[in-house]
Design a protein around this motif. Sequence first.
Motif, PDB file in Angstrom:
ATOM      1  N   TRP A  66       0.820  -1.227   0.000  1.00  0.00           N
ATOM      2  CA  TRP A  66       0.000   0.000   0.000  1.00  0.00           C
ATOM      3  C   TRP A  66       0.843   1.261   0.000  1.00  0.00           C
ATOM      4  O   TRP A  66       0.319   2.365   0.153  1.00  0.00           O
ATOM      5  CB  TRP A  66      -0.974  -0.036   1.183  1.00  0.00           C
ATOM      6  CG  TRP A  66      -1.901  -1.214   1.085  1.00  0.00           C
ATOM      7  CD1 TRP A  66      -1.704  -2.458   1.604  1.00  0.00           C
ATOM      8  CD2 TRP A  66      -3.163  -1.260   0.389  1.00  0.00           C
ATOM      9  NE1 TRP A  66      -2.777  -3.283   1.280  1.00  0.00           N
ATOM     10  CE2 TRP A  66      -3.681  -2.564   0.544  1.00  0.00           C
ATOM     11  CE3 TRP A  66      -3.904  -0.314  -0.332  1.00  0.00           C
ATOM     12  CZ2 TRP A  66      -4.903  -2.964  -0.008  1.00  0.00           C
ATOM     13  CZ3 TRP A  66      -5.115  -0.703  -0.884  1.00  0.00           C
ATOM     14  CH2 TRP A  66      -5.614  -2.014  -0.730  1.00  0.00           C
ATOM     15  N   CYS A  68       2.697   2.231  -2.571  1.00  0.00           N
ATOM     16  CA  CYS A  68       2.772   2.743  -3.957  1.00  0.00           C
ATOM     17  C   CYS A  68       1.757   3.870  -4.120  1.00  0.00           C
ATOM     18  O   CYS A  68       0.604   3.727  -3.730  1.00  0.00           O
ATOM     19  CB  CYS A  68       2.484   1.599  -4.920  1.00  0.00           C
ATOM     20  SG  CYS A  68       2.034   2.116  -6.595  1.00  0.00           S
ATOM     21  N   THR A  69       2.182   5.010  -4.706  1.00  0.00           N
ATOM     22  CA  THR A  69       1.251   6.127  -4.926  1.00  0.00           C
ATOM     23  C   THR A  69       0.634   6.070  -6.329  1.00  0.00           C
ATOM     24  O   THR A  69      -0.023   7.012  -6.746  1.00  0.00           O
ATOM     25  CB  THR A  69       1.946   7.503  -4.776  1.00  0.00           C
ATOM     26  OG1 THR A  69       2.980   7.573  -5.759  1.00  0.00           O
ATOM     27  CG2 THR A  69       2.524   7.695  -3.383  1.00  0.00           C
ATOM     28  N   THR A  70       0.875   4.984  -7.047  1.00  0.00           N
ATOM     29  CA  THR A  70       0.408   4.796  -8.438  1.00  0.00           C
ATOM     30  C   THR A  70       0.913   5.929  -9.349  1.00  0.00           C
ATOM     31  O   THR A  70       0.168   6.444 -10.169  1.00  0.00           O
ATOM     32  CB  THR A  70      -1.140   4.666  -8.546  1.00  0.00           C
ATOM     33  OG1 THR A  70      -1.778   5.922  -8.239  1.00  0.00           O
ATOM     34  CG2 THR A  70      -1.682   3.599  -7.632  1.00  0.00           C
ATOM     35  N   ARG A  92      -3.910  -5.388  -5.014  1.00  0.00           N
ATOM     36  CA  ARG A  92      -4.546  -4.729  -3.865  1.00  0.00           C
ATOM     37  C   ARG A  92      -6.037  -5.112  -3.790  1.00  0.00           C
ATOM     38  O   ARG A  92      -6.581  -5.244  -2.697  1.00  0.00           O
ATOM     39  CB  ARG A  92      -4.420  -3.213  -3.977  1.00  0.00           C
ATOM     40  CG  ARG A  92      -3.033  -2.697  -3.618  1.00  0.00           C
ATOM     41  CD  ARG A  92      -2.998  -1.189  -3.868  1.00  0.00           C
ATOM     42  NE  ARG A  92      -1.812  -0.545  -3.351  1.00  0.00           N
ATOM     43  CZ  ARG A  92      -1.607   0.768  -3.407  1.00  0.00           C
ATOM     44  NH1 ARG A  92      -2.501   1.565  -3.960  1.00  0.00           N
ATOM     45  NH2 ARG A  92      -0.504   1.292  -2.921  1.00  0.00           N
ATOM     46  N   HIS A 105      -8.744   3.625   4.838  1.00  0.00           N
ATOM     47  CA  HIS A 105      -9.247   3.401   3.477  1.00  0.00           C
ATOM     48  C   HIS A 105     -10.726   3.055   3.476  1.00  0.00           C
ATOM     49  O   HIS A 105     -11.485   3.494   2.611  1.00  0.00           O
ATOM     50  CB  HIS A 105      -8.433   2.307   2.776  1.00  0.00           C
ATOM     51  CG  HIS A 105      -7.129   2.810   2.253  1.00  0.00           C
ATOM     52  ND1 HIS A 105      -6.109   1.972   1.871  1.00  0.00           N
ATOM     53  CD2 HIS A 105      -6.665   4.067   2.064  1.00  0.00           C
ATOM     54  CE1 HIS A 105      -5.087   2.707   1.451  1.00  0.00           C
ATOM     55  NE2 HIS A 105      -5.391   3.965   1.574  1.00  0.00           N
TER      56      HIS A 105
ATOM     57  N   ALA B 209       0.542  12.210  -2.711  1.00  0.00           N
ATOM     58  CA  ALA B 209      -0.837  12.067  -2.213  1.00  0.00           C
ATOM     59  C   ALA B 209      -1.552  10.825  -2.741  1.00  0.00           C
ATOM     60  O   ALA B 209      -2.456  10.304  -2.087  1.00  0.00           O
ATOM     61  CB  ALA B 209      -1.648  13.307  -2.581  1.00  0.00           C
ATOM     62  N   GLY B 210      -1.157  10.374  -3.932  1.00  0.00           N
ATOM     63  CA  GLY B 210      -1.965   9.379  -4.659  1.00  0.00           C
ATOM     64  C   GLY B 210      -1.924   7.961  -4.118  1.00  0.00           C
ATOM     65  O   GLY B 210      -1.195   7.644  -3.167  1.00  0.00           O
ATOM     66  N   GLY B 211      -2.743   7.121  -4.761  1.00  0.00           N
ATOM     67  CA  GLY B 211      -2.739   5.684  -4.474  1.00  0.00           C
ATOM     68  C   GLY B 211      -3.234   5.352  -3.079  1.00  0.00           C
ATOM     69  O   GLY B 211      -3.021   4.248  -2.593  1.00  0.00           O
ATOM     70  N   GLY B 212      -3.880   6.328  -2.418  1.00  0.00           N
ATOM     71  CA  GLY B 212      -4.391   6.087  -1.067  1.00  0.00           C
ATOM     72  C   GLY B 212      -3.339   6.302   0.003  1.00  0.00           C
ATOM     73  O   GLY B 212      -3.590   6.070   1.179  1.00  0.00           O
TER      74      GLY B 212
END
Lengths: 179, 303
Positions: A66, A68-70, A92, A105, B209-212
């Motif tokens: 979790w 990873c910020t994508t 995920r 979340h 900030a991203g991806g939660g």
Amino acid sequence: MSLLSEIEECGEVIGKDTIDSFLACMQCGKCTGSCPSGRVTSYRTRRVINRLQAGDRSVLADPNLWMCTTCYTCYERCPREVRITDIIRAVRNLAAKEGYMSKSHRATASYVIKTGHAVPINDETKKLRKELGLSEVPPTTHKFPKALESIRKIIKKTNFDKLVGFDWDTMSLEERGEK
Amino acid sequence: MGYDEFRREGGKMKEYAYFLGCITPNRYPGIEASTIKVLKRFGIETRDLNGASCCPAPGVFGSFDLNTWLLIAARNVTLADMIGLDIYVTCNGCYGSLQEADHLLKERPELKEWVNEILSDEGLEYKGRIKVKHIIEVLYEDIGVDKIKDAVVSPINAKIGAHYGCHFLKPSLVRGHGSPEKPTILDELIEATCAESIDYKDKLMCCGAGGGLRSRDLNTSLEFTRQKIANMKDAGIEASVDTCAFCHLQMDRGQIEIKEKFGEEYNLPILFITQLIGLSFGFSTKELGLDKHSIPMTEKFIR
């Protein structure tokens, strides 16, 4: 069912080929070298892919999954065109299904169930909107209750409410231990 | 350049549906007001997208359940499809969700069929007739750097750090704006206001900030932000300009959180691209909502 086919099932909407691309990984580590999260956490992209290739289910319980910020930097740079970020999202999904979803979340998800927005309006912003000559409440689910009903119908159809542990009677999250 | 001149040059009035998302209308409505005002200068009208919801965030809801993510994103695109208007967005997250959903539905007929079966409950049908655009595309392609330059009445004399964010350009395979490794589109728009876009270390790095990550682990998420802002300060940058409401929140409000958690104070003003352009067009700091930011504007950004 193998780990691969479970991930393929979770990632059906982004496509089987996208998921299967990790089979081509040669463990060069360019992903880890490109990862901004890897600079500040113990998340190692290459290791995640390595564990997936080995069918190692412990990857689902690893909190690093979790981190990873994508940002898609690894995805762009991978010499084997492994669609890493999309794979992370599908993995995920499977982790969430197995109960590895953080309380924060679940809370974010519950705001969408309650209001249609992950970040709902507040009084301060309502006031500012008026000062700026905008409508006090934006023309979204905030203004149209029927639209919010449509969102809730979708959420019930996909069992997203059950995944998150949302109790419709109390309109809040069920108590659930954090895995 | 005014609207009449735009029409004389043969410009056709264009109308867009503004997909607001969450952060823009519910935290930074100054972004919304500035964007509508700037586009109006060029005769581009903005219409409400009634009944839209959270996009929902691609790295957050996409990480929880891709099916729910696609259905809600597709519903938002379909609301615009039903009124036949292209969409513009002011958040990279919204762009990520809506543009990717639209891309998937156009590529994969079986997904379109599934989505339409569910959306038909609400009397909606996705036909794939519209485009999902980022505000940067509208500024750059519909208006163009030269026309923006011509409309500047109050030049910005400052050193700016461009922050592209991630999901505007990546994944490039889906977005289709070319290589994300050395973009210039935002720098060109910044320089149209007479400001100087300054290179800095790790310019293309994520805001964190991203991806939660922001909701799950705020300290880690802020460490990304701290690094970016410190790098900008080291390069002599006087303000950062972004393309995304979520990055904007992370970098503006995030500086207050960084001060509280890490005891470091940067005071770097954060502006959305249409707020910077708005200032150069003579709009006041207040009209653009810049006076309500967590980090106050410095003299160069007060009109």
